[in-house]
Design a protein around this motif. Structure first.
Motif, PDB file in Angstrom:
ATOM      1  N   THR A  34      -4.909   0.513  -3.905  1.00 41.93           N
ATOM      2  CA  THR A  34      -5.602  -0.770  -3.723  1.00 41.93           C
ATOM      3  C   THR A  34      -5.057  -1.831  -4.672  1.00 41.93           C
ATOM      4  O   THR A  34      -4.819  -2.977  -4.274  1.00 41.93           O
ATOM      5  N   ALA A  90       0.850  -1.189   0.000  1.00 41.87           N
ATOM      6  CA  ALA A  90       0.000   0.000   0.000  1.00 41.87           C
ATOM      7  C   ALA A  90       0.888   1.242   0.000  1.00 41.87           C
ATOM      8  O   ALA A  90       0.578   2.239  -0.668  1.00 41.87           O
ATOM      9  N   ARG A  96      -6.630   6.259  -4.895  1.00 38.40           N
ATOM     10  CA  ARG A  96      -6.998   5.124  -4.048  1.00 38.40           C
ATOM     11  C   ARG A  96      -7.046   3.823  -4.858  1.00 38.40           C
ATOM     12  O   ARG A  96      -6.772   2.741  -4.318  1.00 38.40           O
TER      13      ARG A  96
END
Length: 491
Positions: free
Chosen positions: A250, A77, A246
């Protein structure tokens, strides 16, 4: 180096070097990062990582799975978050780093990153050559000798050069389809390995202390995502700026997390019944010995392919890093030079050196400290938000906006240096109890014993830069402005 017109299509040689990709040439989806990081992590080197959690950290299987999930998903991440700079600035990670450290100040982090890439490439190349030698012995009864060792090295390096030399578009295509093939093959092999597990011993293994779980998470993070954090932007630079951050984070976390959790968990299962895998000098042979003889060929093919998927990514990034250092050659030529060094390293460690994994693991342990220091500084700068001046990034003279004070941006360089010193205080690098290369004065503390010197380095780098740096949109004299990365992530 003057900007070159890109030729970013499958099968064609990518002619773009480190110069930023203009918005008109951006393409692709966030899902590409899923396949990129899946491909980078389907090699058998994930099994010894899991074995180490049980054999040396004293964890049981449930703790090992927890450690794998947090360490792998969490560290990648971070890789995804740092790759947002590539989407925003359109350039490789270490090229964008010029805006933070200055044109001269960036040389130190770039050199360290290149050394790390070459180190991991040598590990992958040597391990793959061992796999190919074992495959030839199993399939055709051809025993190992000097000439055959060199041929096996050349075959693997040739495959690496073919993919990395062609460049970005070919790498993205190969990542997707080869990952499917080698991923499925790895699942079959993993199924047979799981059948060898001594489940009674696994279930009877007592839980380790909570401190060992924390240390295990740091161990997995440093051995997986942290090593790729300085390369994420290299593969995101062709993506359109409009892609939500994001999604990128992900895709990166799940792309790497899925294969790593499976491999690390299986390695933990195997080690719970037999601790030899954690100490094996040749993990290829150790894992092969656990399988039925008829599974040897599929296993060795999967091992070779998985290592190739990781190695061509590392080699591609190494070529870009060499150009950032000042090598004035086309990108494909930089890749070719890198594989020559890789070949020389493979010959030395397979034909000359007595030990391979011990010294190189020790070397990479030391390099993790300055790389983590760089991550700390870059992470803070990214959170503050920075726009990138394409012309200034490529202008390495005194006229560059990123020249700062004599080519150095003092807060960033000072933060990086202070973080390295702090991290080394807690670091011990050794191949055995009797062969200690380096031991910091605080290496005997909990942080040092549990191998968290790199984490100290990252925290100190971030803290020093946060205290003494200037927000780009407020008072940084490079004049850069931009929305904070956190806003991009929340879109």
């Amino acid at each position: 180096m003057t900007a070159s017109k890109t030729n970013d299509r499958v099968g064609a040689v990518e002619t773009r070097g480190i110069e930023p990709v203009p918005e008109s040439e951006r393409h692709g989806r966030a899902g590409q990062m899923f396949w990129t990081w899946f491909a980078a992590n389907i090699s058998i080197l994930g099994l010894p990582l899991g074995a180490t959690l049980v054999a040396f950290r004293g964890l049981n299987i449930w703790q090992s799975v927890l450690v794998a999930v947090v360490g792998a998903f969490g560290s990648f991440a971070l890789v995804g978050a740092l790759s947002l700079a590539g989407k925003k600035g359109g350039a490789p990670a270490l090229t964008l780093s010029r805006s933070v450290f200055g044109q001269r100040g960036n040389a130190g982090p770039t050199l360290i990153s290149w050394l790390s890439r070459v180190g991991w490439e040598t590990i992958s190349t040597t391990t793959a050559a061992y796999a190919l030698l074992a495959l030839l012995d199993t399939a055709f009864g051809v025993g190992r000798n000097t000439v055959l060792t060199i041929v096996c090295l050349l075959v693997f390096i040739g495959c690496t050069l073919l993919i990395s030399g062609l460049g970005h578009a070919t790498i993205m295509w190969i990542n997707k389809w080869a990952t499917v093939v080698f991923g499925l093959l790895n699942l079959v092999v993993m199924g047979f390995l799981a059948a060898t597990v001594d489940w009674a011993k696994v279930l009877d293994t007592p839980a380790g202390p909570a401190s060992a779980v924390v240390a295990g998470i740091g161990f997995i993070a440093s051995g997986t995502g942290i090593g790729w954090a300085n390369a994420g932007a290299d593969y995101a630079r062709y993506l359109p700026r409009a892609i939500p951050g994001r999604r990128l984070i992900t895709a990166s976390a799940f792309g790497a997390g899925i294969p790593l959790v499976l491999l690390i968990s299986l390695g933990s299962l195997l080690s719970a019944g037999d601790g030899s895998l954690a100490t094996a000098a040749d993990p290829v042979a150790a894992i092969n010995a656990m399988l039925p003889s008829w599974m040897a060929i599929p296993y060795l093919v999967a091992a070779f392919g998985g290592l190739l998927m990781s190695n061509h990514l590392s080699t591609y990034s190494a070529g870009l890093t060499m150009i950032t250092l000042g090598l004035r050659v086309p990108r494909a030529a930089a890749v070719a030079l890198d594989v020559v060094l890789m070949f020389a390293g493979g010959i030395y460690f397979m034909l000359i050196a007595d030990d391979f994994y011990g010294p190189f693991s020790t070397f990479l342990t030391l390099l993790a400290v300055p790389i983590s220091a760089w991550i700390g500084v870059i992470a803070v700068d990214s959170l503050w938000g920075r726009s990138y001046d394409s012309e200034a990034l490529m202008d390495t003279t005194r006229t560059s906006r990123y020249w700062y004070s004599g080519g150095f941006r003092i807060p960033a360089v000072a933060g990086w240096a202070a973080a390295i010193v702090a991290g080394l205080l807690f670091t011990k690098a050794s191949t055995s109890d009797s062969d200690v290369w380096f031991a910091g004065p605080l290496a005997h503390t909990w942080l040092g014993v549990n191998g968290l010197g790199w984490a100290v380095s990252m925290a100190v780098g971030a803290a020093v830069y946060a205290l003494f740096g200037r927000r780009p949109g407020v008072a940084d004299r490079d004049g850069a402005t931009g929305s904070p990365t956190l806003q991009e992530v929340r879109r």
